[in-house]
Structure formats: C-alpha cells, structure tokens
Motif scaffolding. Structure first.
Motif, PDB file in Angstrom:
ATOM      1  N   ARG B 365       0.861  -1.310  -0.133  1.00  0.00           N
ATOM      2  CA  ARG B 365       0.126   0.106  -0.062  1.00  0.00           C
ATOM      3  C   ARG B 365       0.888   1.272   0.313  1.00  0.00           C
ATOM      4  O   ARG B 365       0.335   2.309  -0.420  1.00  0.00           O
ATOM      5  N   LEU B 366       2.092   1.240   0.521  1.00  0.00           N
ATOM      6  CA  LEU B 366       2.902   2.169   0.645  1.00  0.00           C
ATOM      7  C   LEU B 366       3.268   2.904  -0.913  1.00  0.00           C
ATOM      8  O   LEU B 366       3.126   4.170  -1.055  1.00  0.00           O
ATOM      9  N   GLN B 428      -3.474  -8.024   5.543  1.00  0.00           N
ATOM     10  CA  GLN B 428      -2.680  -7.134   6.306  1.00  0.00           C
ATOM     11  C   GLN B 428      -1.108  -7.625   5.975  1.00  0.00           C
ATOM     12  O   GLN B 428      -0.323  -6.569   5.888  1.00  0.00           O
ATOM     13  N   LEU B 432      -0.504  -4.279   3.874  1.00  0.00           N
ATOM     14  CA  LEU B 432      -0.279  -3.329   5.069  1.00  0.00           C
ATOM     15  C   LEU B 432       1.271  -3.307   5.688  1.00  0.00           C
ATOM     16  O   LEU B 432       1.787  -4.275   5.373  1.00  0.00           O
ATOM     17  N   GLY B 433       1.592  -2.592   6.780  1.00  0.00           N
ATOM     18  CA  GLY B 433       2.713  -2.610   7.295  1.00  0.00           C
ATOM     19  C   GLY B 433       4.033  -2.102   6.468  1.00  0.00           C
ATOM     20  O   GLY B 433       3.649  -1.335   5.584  1.00  0.00           O
ATOM     21  N   ASN B 434       5.199  -2.260   6.827  1.00  0.00           N
ATOM     22  CA  ASN B 434       6.298  -1.875   5.971  1.00  0.00           C
ATOM     23  C   ASN B 434       7.051  -2.890   5.135  1.00  0.00           C
ATOM     24  O   ASN B 434       6.859  -3.975   5.428  1.00  0.00           O
TER      25      ASN B 434
END
Lengths: 638, 488
Positions: B365-366, B428, B432-434
């Motif tokens: 997502r980043l 997730q 998500l997350g890094n």
C-alpha cells in the motif's frame, strides 16, 4: 404514515446521509487536488447534515413519525426489503448527536491531522463513517440498520489501522473487525428469527406482530438474545470488549467519534429501537442487566491501573456503556438514551482534550510522564476538567443527571445488590478520572526537556470544538432532570412516542434526595483523597510504578483476558487449521484419492500381463468364459 | 436463434484466432468476447420485456432440432433465467479474463487465446443445453481446453497436477454419463430432454442411484469436500487465466447443474439424501475456512476460501427453498466476479515480486495505493459486506439454510467470521505494514490492469446496490424448481 409530513421532510431526510456520502466520493476521488480543503469540505457536509437534522427536529412534532421510502432494494417470496428511513423522535435524537458531535470532531480533525500525509484519506473515511452511522440510525428496517452496522465496522477498521505502516495498529484494526463480526453473526441470526416468524424486517410490522405474542415467548427470547449478541460486539461488552482498548491505536478524533460518542452506542440504540421486543423478553433483559453491570464494574477496575491517557478513557467508555446496558436491562430505555447523549458530549470532550494533550506532548500518551499541563494548555485544561466533573457525576454537570437516573431506576426495579455494585462503580469511575486529571494537568511536569520546549497551545479548530463540547457537557444534563426539581424531563417526554415500553419504575423522591446528597459527599471525598495521593505528594505514588500485590498485578495486566482468549481461541484455531490441512486434507483425503489412482495404475500393470500375445491362451480364456456364461444361463433358468 | 448465435460466435472466433500471430490474436479474442457480451446484454432487454412464467421462460430463445433419432437426442438449446444468468456470467468474465493477460508475455498466444474462446464455447454450451446428452458433451468438451491451458502454460508442477485434475473430473463425468443412461432407461418417455425429464419423473426406487451418480460428478466439479483435493493445487499451478476460468466459471457448472439437472429430476432422492449432502456442504464451509486461516501461499489461500464460498452456495441449493435458490444464483454471479478479481490481484503481486508467499510480502500500500484499494474492495465483496455483491447472496443463502435448519445456518454462518479472519490476515500481511524488502518498489497498477480492477470494483458495487434485476430475472425459474420440492 402522514402524507404531508412525508412530502415536507423527504428532501432534508435524503440529504442527511447523502451529503456525507457525496463528501466521501469527492474527497476520495479528488483528494490530491483538494489538499487541505478536503478537511473543510468533509466538515461542511456533516454540518449541512446537522442543519437538516435540526430542521427536522424543529418541524417534526415529537409525537409523530414518518417513513420515507427511497426505493425497493430487493425482495424474495413476499418479503420486501425497501431502502427506507424512519424518522421519529428517537431517530432525530440520534441524528442530532451523530451529526452534531460528528461535525465538531470533523472541525477538530482539521487542526489535529494537519500535518498528516493521509489528510484527505482521513476525511474521506470520516465522511463514509458518518454516512454509515446515519444509515444505522435512520433505517426503517433491520437490514438497513445492518448496512450501517457493518459499514461503521468497516470504517472503524479503516480508521484504527489508519497508520497502516505500524503492524500493531493493523492488528488492532483486524481484531476490532473480527470481534464485531462475531456479534454481527448474532445480529444476522436474530434477523433470521424475526424474518421467519414475522415475515418482515420492517420495525413497524415486526413490533406489531411481536406485541401480539405474550411476554416470555421463546421466539422473542431467542431473537432478542441474538440481537443482544450483536450489541455486545458493537458496544464492547463482556465478553467481546477487548477490541475497544486496542482500538485506541487510531487517531484520537477517531477514538472520540467512533469509539466513544457514536458507533459504540449503536448497540444501545438498536435495543432502544426494539424496546417492544426486549420488553417482552424478561429473560434477555435480565441477561443484559447482568452483562451491563459486570462490564461497568470490571472495566472500571481495569481503568484504575491504566497509564495510557487514551486507554483510561477507553476502559471508561466500556464501563459507561455497561451503565447504559444496565439501564436497558431494567427497561429504562429512555435513561439509556439519555446517557448515550450526555456520554457523547463529555466523552468526546475528554477524548478530544486528550488529543490536544497528546498533540502538545509530541505524541506522548503515558500520564506518568505528563503533569502540570494546566499552565501551558489552559483551554484544554479547563474543558478537560469539565469533562472529568461531568463523567464523575458531580451534581449539575451532564453525567450527574443521566447517571442518577440509571442508578435510581436500577434501585427501583432490582435488588439492592446490583444497585450497590453500580454505585461502587461510580465511585471507582470518579477515582480513575480524577487520577487521570491530576496526573496530567496538576503537579510538576515529568516529561523530557524537549517536550517541555515544544509544549504549545492548540489552534482554534481544536479549541473551539472543545469549548462547545464543554458547554454541552455542562448543560446537557438539563435535558432530563429528575422530578424533584419540578422541571420537565425534556428528552424523556420527547422520546415517549418512539420508546413506548419504558417499563422502568421510578424511585421515590426521598431516594432521589438521598442519592444526590450521597453523590456530593462521595465525590468530595474522592477528589480530596486523589488530590492528596497524586498531587500533594509531588512524586508519583509507588503503586503506579511497581506492582505491590497480586491483585494490582492482575489489574495492570487487564486480568490477562487477551492472553486467555489467545490461549483458548486463537491458538487452538491455528492448531486446528494446521491439523485439518496436514492430517485430514493431505494425509487422509488426498491419500485415498492418490491411492485410488495408484491402485488403478498398478492393477493395470498386473492385468497388462494377460495380454501376452499368446493366441492359444486367448482361445483358452474364451472357452472358459463361454462355459461360465452357459452355466450361468442354465442356473438362472432353473 | 439468439442462443445459437451466442454459442457459435466464440467457436468461430476460436478458429479464426488460430490464424493470427503475435498480439493481433489477443485483440481479436478481446473483440470477440466483447461482442458476445454486447449481444448478451441486448438479450436481457428481450428477456425482461417478455412475460413468461416457469418453464416457459425458455421459449423465446429456443433452438431445438433433432440430432439423432434413436435414441432420441435433440440439439436443444435455450435460455431461461438461470441459463441466461450463467451465460451472462461467462460472457461478462471472458473479456476481463482475456484483458488480464494483456500485460503478460504468453508463448504461442494465438493457441492460448483460441483455447480460451473454445472454452467459452463449451461453457456456454453447458449452460444452454436442454438435452442431457448434448449437455454432457459440452460438459466434457469444457475439460479439453482447460487441460491444455493448464498443461502448457502452468508452473513447474503443472504436469502431475493437471493430470490428476483431469482424471479426477473425468471420472466424475463418467458417473454422470452412466446416470444419464439410467435416466433414459428408467424414464417413461425415454428421452434426454430436460422438459420431459422434469415432467415425468423416474420411479423413486431408481432415483437414489441416479442421485449419487450425478451428485459425485457435481461434487467433484464444485468441489464439495471430500472431493476437493484436486482443486488447491490446480489453482496454484494453472496460469492465471486458467485459474480464472476454473474458479470464476467452470466450478459454476457444478452448482448450476445441481439446480438444473439434479433437484428437479430426482426430487425424491434429493429429499432423502439432503441431510447428508447439506452436512457435507456446511462442514466444507467451516473446514475450508479454517484451513485458509493458516495458508501462506496466496493462491492456495484463495483456493480454500473459494471452497468455503461454493460450499455455502451448494448448501443453499440443497436447502431447496426459493431464497436458497435465488441466493445461490446471485452468489454464483458475485463469486465469479470476486474470485477472478482476487486471482488477478494475486497474479499482479506475483508478477511484481515473484512471490506468492504472504509472509514474505508487505507494504504494498505504501507505493501502490490504488492497487491496495482495489484489492481491499474485492476482499470486502468476498467477505460479503453490505452494499457489495457478496452480501445479498450470503444473506439469502444463510436465510435459506436457516429455514431448513437453524443450527446449520449458525454453523454455516461462521463463514462471515472466519472469512474476515483469513481475508484480513492475508490483506494485512500482503498490503499493509512496511515492506520487508526496502529496495522493492511495488509499481502501482495502470493501463489494462487498472481497467480490469476498476471494472470488477464497479461490478461489485453495482450488483450489491442493485440486486433486484438479478433476483427478478431468476425468480420464475427458481419458483419452478422450488415447486418441484413441494410436489415431491
């Protein structure tokens, strides 16, 4: 119902949910172009919805209601599910709270989220949340409510995990969604029971048919119990409350809006809306009463030992929701809604205040590292004090009237024991709230030098909502004063048309006087003792740093409930998953499948040998077979 | 006549595609698929303007000619509400499936696209055949292109996996053929025609055998546990377009056939064996969902989630009330759209990271917010959030199940909890997350990728917000099938 009412109100009613939805679409599609103006756009849509709600409130007589049908969503058999809104006094009350408090929190967020890179995304989610929340309170049947019910759950998921780089936050978001879904299954089954027995999900039809059934009917018991399971999930009651403290991972305005003022009270609203059903299910009501009181007490105890400013407020929210359910359990639906309203004011105020504190402290949330913020944050301090007084039930602040109404109705309807437990809970609430207040705002500053340098006042977008909420938290209680003040219970009278089964008895006047007197005395004692304990001594009390005994260790660790759930639900489920995959799927079922294939191939390998090319052997087999067939024929004729 | 046009267009295009080389083939295939979709949509307007009830709804699109005189086998194709819906599903997904291959290097692409169109032809044939043998022929025909697609364009395990899949489903089909022979034999009319078979039923003493022959064939195709073990590996090994065809359309052959060729034809046996069948389906929902929770391979996770979803569809069909049937149909459409969306997302992820292992992914997502949003919307559709296409179907299916048995509905309803568990866990870990690999820059979707994902997302909301046309379309025939249950 009333043709002319429908005509007058259809446009504002449709606009109420439509505007935030439009806001969501515009902000999410053009967020990049809008930049910081998306904050104002998002706020504007909610303010406009609030004005529409206000228009309806002022023009719709309290005793009348109107249903506005937008379209027929779908149907099967002879069951029609329209997209329709029911506007009555209960809906209007909730509308004003949701859009009113919602608008203030939107405005607050403009200041609070100013530096966040996801600024536009934040407002699009907030607008979407308001839309779903409005669907929830406006729907004229359970399925429309369910759209909102699951929709707010989604928004809660998106907003708790708003800072998605942090996996702990993502875990919290996921946990919230899943625990809510457990409740949602209950809600769904509850709807099925209603649908099956009453052939409709429209409130009006369901209630009409349900009231023909007698009190204590099993169908109603089952349906209400299932609906209550839904409420347990959404409103964070025992045993599904553990997601709410974790949900504090979200930005603070989210905690204020979703996890304090609006979404978590959806369960209370749902039951109040279905008061006819619940009034006919005494067993469910008793269960609700017990769950409510247990939650109120248990969460308050945990709140005593929390050091994160938002966690204290979170447990306090769980506890306050417990009060509302306790009220519902004795049939005091109006008192529950009254507390929903006042709680929305003071808890939103407290959360926004804590946000202002966290903002000023550069992200610090541990109250042990705060202190003395009174000087640097005068407005936040003053408004937070009002919030604290209101939630502690100091006479004439908002929480006082609603809390006393709940206490009085429990006393009048149930045993002295439950009343005592809830009263003790009130004292505990006052203790943890004043502990929070004293540690944060009074005493000496305990943070780092860096933080001290950065301490700054908050901008007007933050302070103005605080001030408005502070006024509401101060005066909100006058919406519903007890009889002894010879004043009208505005809210109670207003709600009479939608809550027809307010079966709670009222306590005697002497009892009311007694309660007020006791409140004043107890609160005074609490304030003085906590002041002595946390402020006069200058240093932090030892008990806040180290665990003195097993009990305090238990409380600090929240009774290990999360750990227990992990051991008895999460781990076994993971184990079962692996077990199914390895043992059942691979070693059992697939082995049989492969074995069948293997056997076919190996039998072919054997049978292949028969085809040796030896003509004599073929002829021999042929003769044998013909003989066998012949014999078979002869014997079958015989 | 229109049915014939819809059926033959992909066949002819399939042949023509073979003539092209290079990228022309894919454009031609896309053109063919889109034209077929347009005709299908136009047919809808003929449909809604014709007011017919029950079995007569086929009358407007019938093409019925004698094919073999003895035994009497007719080339009888037609469309009623159910058939139309399945045809619509097939023709709706085909352009998306073809488009999803546009950014990939595909060897001998003219053969690949020709096979896909041929597959479309066979699938459509299954859905529009009203003669048992014709239906059976199409059923088997559909296996051939997917066999070659998986065998030639799959991953390194493709050979053993494909052969297992092929033999397994073929074995099931043989049982079904035997079932048709029994039907012909025992049926007083000695006919394979659907109208005859539903009108004059086989004696109840013979129905049990036929039920099991058909049921196993369908249970393998759908798949219902314990006949599912071919599926996760096949979905994993087949090329993305193959997996989309399999999961999006081909498994609907099984659920469609339950409604068309099982319930109204051997109603007595169905009633007798429903408790067992429905128990298998519901057990499958929970079983597959639980397995999906700990899956680390993205494609396998989606495969198990698909088993859970179709388990609910099959359970709703066996509940055999109108909301169960209507729910199953609307859910077939929804599942088809969602599952190809999910597999397409898996494909995009694999192409950028060369990994299907969800533990090794993260932070998408980043750098790819658009992709992450589309992915989330498809997941929400899959976990049946209200206003997405998955909700109405799941609501009706569970309510159908509830009417049959309360406890089964509660047990099957666990899917809404477990579905959220495995899907959100997966999302997730993946998005998500890094990012675990700091150098990895996940490129956001654009061009054809975005067109496909955006279309799927629009469809998810369109059918979720406006479920009524679909429900109305299938209502008469669902009523007809349900009436058979009452008459049994």
């Amino acid at each position: 119902m009333n043709e002319t009412l429908t005509d007058i109100f259809s446009i504002p009613v449709i606009l109420i949910p439509l505007l935030p939805l439009l806001g969501f679409f515009v902000i999410s599609l053009f967020g990049k172009q809008l930049k910081k103006s998306s904050g104002w756009l998002g706020s504007f849509t909610v303010i406009a919805s609030f004005l529409c709600s206000l228009y309806i409130f002022l023009n719709l007589p309290a005793e009348s209601s109107t249903t506005i049908t937008i379209s027929n969503w779908f149907y099967f058999k002879d069951i029609f599910i329209p997209i329709a809104f029911l506007i009555d006094s209960l809906t209007v009350t909730m509308l004003l709270v949701v859009t009113g408090v919602g608008a203030l929190i939107h405005i607050y967020s403009i200041g609070y989220m100013h530096h966040d890179e996801g600024f536009s995304r934040f407002f699009s989610y907030l607008n979407l949340f308001i839309f779903f929340m409005l669907m929830l309170v406006m729907g004229s049947n359970y399925l429309i409510m369910f759209i909102g019910w699951e929709g707010v759950g989604l928004c809660s998921y998106l907003l708790i995990g708003f800072w998605f780089k942090n996996d702990a936050y993502n875990d919290a978001a996921k946990k919230a969604f899943i625990m809510n879904r457990i409740g949602d299954l209950g809600f769904l089954i509850g709807m099925f029971i209603l649908l099956f027995h009453f052939g409709s999900l429209e409130y009006q039809n369901v209630f009409e048919k349900a009231s023909l059934l007698g009190s204590g009917n099993f169908t109603l018991f089952a349906a209400t119990l299932c609906l209550f399971i839904g409420a347990i999930g959404k409103s964070a009651q025992i045993p599904l409350y553990t997601w709410l403290p974790d949900a504090m991972a979200g930005p603070t305005p989210v905690s204020a809006l979703i996890h304090a003022a609006t979404m978590v009270t959806a369960g209370v609203y749902m039951i109040a809306r279905s008061n006819i059903l619940f009034a006919l299910a005494p067993l469910t009501s008793t269960i609700i009463l017990c769950v409510g009181i247990a939650t109120a007490f248990f969460a308050a105890i945990i709140g005593l030992k929390q050091n994160d400013i938002k966690k204290v407020l979170a447990y306090s929210t769980v506890s306050q929701l417990g009060y509302m359910f306790a009220a519902i359990g004795v049939g005091a639906y109006k008192a529950a809604i009254f507390h929903v309203v006042t709680h929305a004011f003071f808890k939103a105020l407290l959360f926004l205040g804590s946000g202002s504190v966290i903002h000023a402290m550069s992200g610090e949330q541990d109250i042990r590292k705060m202190g003395g913020l009174k000087k640097s944050l005068p407005i936040t301090h003053f408004t937070f004090l009002i919030g604290t007084l209101a939630i502690s039930g100091v006479p004439f602040f908002a929480g006082f009237f609603s809390k006393d109404e709940i206490l009085a109705s429990i006393y009048a309807n149930q045993s002295l024991l439950l009343f005592t437990v809830l009263t003790i809970t009130t004292v505990i609430s006052a203790v943890y709230m004043f502990r929070l207040y004293f540690l944060t705002f009074l005493g000496d500053f305990r943070g780092t030098e860096d933080q001290k340098k950065h301490l700054h006042k908050s901008p007007a977008t933050i302070t103005v909502p605080l001030i408005i909420l502070a006024i509401l938290a101060t005066l909100g209680g006058f919406l519903g004063m007890p009889e002894i003040f010879h004043a009208k219970h505005f809210l109670g009278d207003y709600l009479s048309s939608s809550i027809t089964n307010n079966s709670a008895n009222y306590a005697s006047h002497y009892f009311e006087y007694g309660l007020i007197l006791i409140s004043i005395v107890v609160i005074t004692i609490v304030i003085f003792s906590t002041y002595r304990f946390y402020v006069s001594k200058k240093n932090l009390p030892e008990s806040d740093e180290i665990e003195l005994n097993i009990f305090s260790k238990l409380v600090s660790n929240k009774f290990y409930v999360d750990e227990i759930y992990d051991k008895i639900f999460v781990r076994p489920l993971m184990l079962l998953s692996n077990l199914f995959l390895v043992l059942v799927d691979k070693l059992f079922i697939d082995l049989i499948v492969n074995l069948t294939g293997f056997l076919t191939v190996s039998s072919a390998r054997v049978l292949r040998l028969i085809q040796s090319g030896n003509t004599g052997f073929y002829l021999f087999t042929m003769v044998i077979c013909m003989v066998v067939l012949l014999l078979f024929q002869i014997f079958s004729i015989i | 006549m229109l049915t014939l046009v819809l059926l033959l267009l992909p066949l002819i295009s399939s042949a023509i595609t073979l003539l092209f080389r290079g990228s022309t083939a894919k454009y031609f295939a896309l053109l063919s698929a889109i034209s077929n979709l347009i005709i299908t949509v136009l047919a809808y307007f003929v449909f809604i303007n014709t007011d017919l009830k029950g079995e007569e709804t086929q009358n407007i699109f019938v093409f019925n000619h004698e094919w073999i005189s003895s035994p009497k086998i007719n080339f009888h194709i037609a469309m009623d509400g159910i058939s139309y819906l399945m045809v619509f599903l097939t023709n709706l997904l085909l352009p998306l499936i073809i488009l999803s291959g546009f950014k990939r290097e595909i060897n001998r692409s003219h053969i690949f696209y020709s096979l896909i169109l041929f597959m479309q032809f066979a699938l459509l044939g299954v859905f529009v055949s009203f003669d048992g043998i014709l239906y059976y022929l199409f059923w088997e025909l559909a296996l051939i292109p997917i066999y070659f697609i998986s065998l030639n364009w799959g991953d390194k395990n493709r050979v053993s996996v494909t052969i297992k899949f092929f033999i397994y489903t073929l074995a099931g089909s043989l049982l079904m053929l035997f079932g048709f022979i029994c039907l012909y034999w025992y049926n007083p009319t000695h006919s394979f025609d659907w109208n005859d078979l539903t009108k004059f039923q086989v004696l109840s003493t013979h129905q049990g055998l036929i039920f099991w022959l058909f049921f196993v064939a369908y249970a393998i195709k759908i798949p219902i546990i314990p006949f599912h073990t071919w599926q996760p590996n096949t979905y994993q090994s087949a090329p993305t377009q193959g997996t989309m065809l399999l999961s999006g359309i081909m498994l609907k052959m099984g659920t469609y056939s339950l409604i068309r060729w099982l319930l109204p034809i051997v109603p007595t046996a169905v009633t007798e064996w429903t408790p067992l069948a429905i128990a298998l389906c519901v057990a499958g929902i929970v079983y597959a969902s639980v397995i999906a929770i700990m899956q680390t391979d993205l494609k396998k996770l989606l495969a198990y989630s698909s088993i859970a979803h179709v388990g609910l569809i099959a359970a709703g069909i066996f509940a055999w009330n109108i909301q169960g049937i209507q729910g199953s149909l609307i859910q077939m459409l929804a599942h088809g759209i969602n599952v190809i969306g999910l597999f397409y997302c898996a494909d995009i992820i694999f192409n950028r990271t060369q990994s299907n292992n969800i533990n090794g992914l993260g932070g998408i997502r980043l750098t790819a917010p658009k992709f992450a949003t589309y992915f989330l919307i498809i997941i929400l559709g899959s976990i049946a959030l209200p206003l997405t296409n998955g909700f109405i179907g799941e609501f009706l299916l569970l309510y159908g199940l509830f009417e049959y048995n309360t406890w089964l509905a509660i047990f099957g309803g666990l899917t809404i909890i477990l579905g959220a568990v495995y899907m959100l866990r997966m999302y997730q870990k993946v998005a998500l997350g890094n990012s675990l690999d700091a150098n990895m820059k996940f490129e956001d979707v654009k061009g054809t990728e975005e067109i496909v994902l955006l279309t799927i997302c629009i469809l998810i909301f369109a059918f979720g917000v406006f479920p009524k046309p679909t429900l109305e379309l299938v209502e008469p025939i669902a009523q007809f099938i349900t009436d058979k249950a009452i008459l049994k």
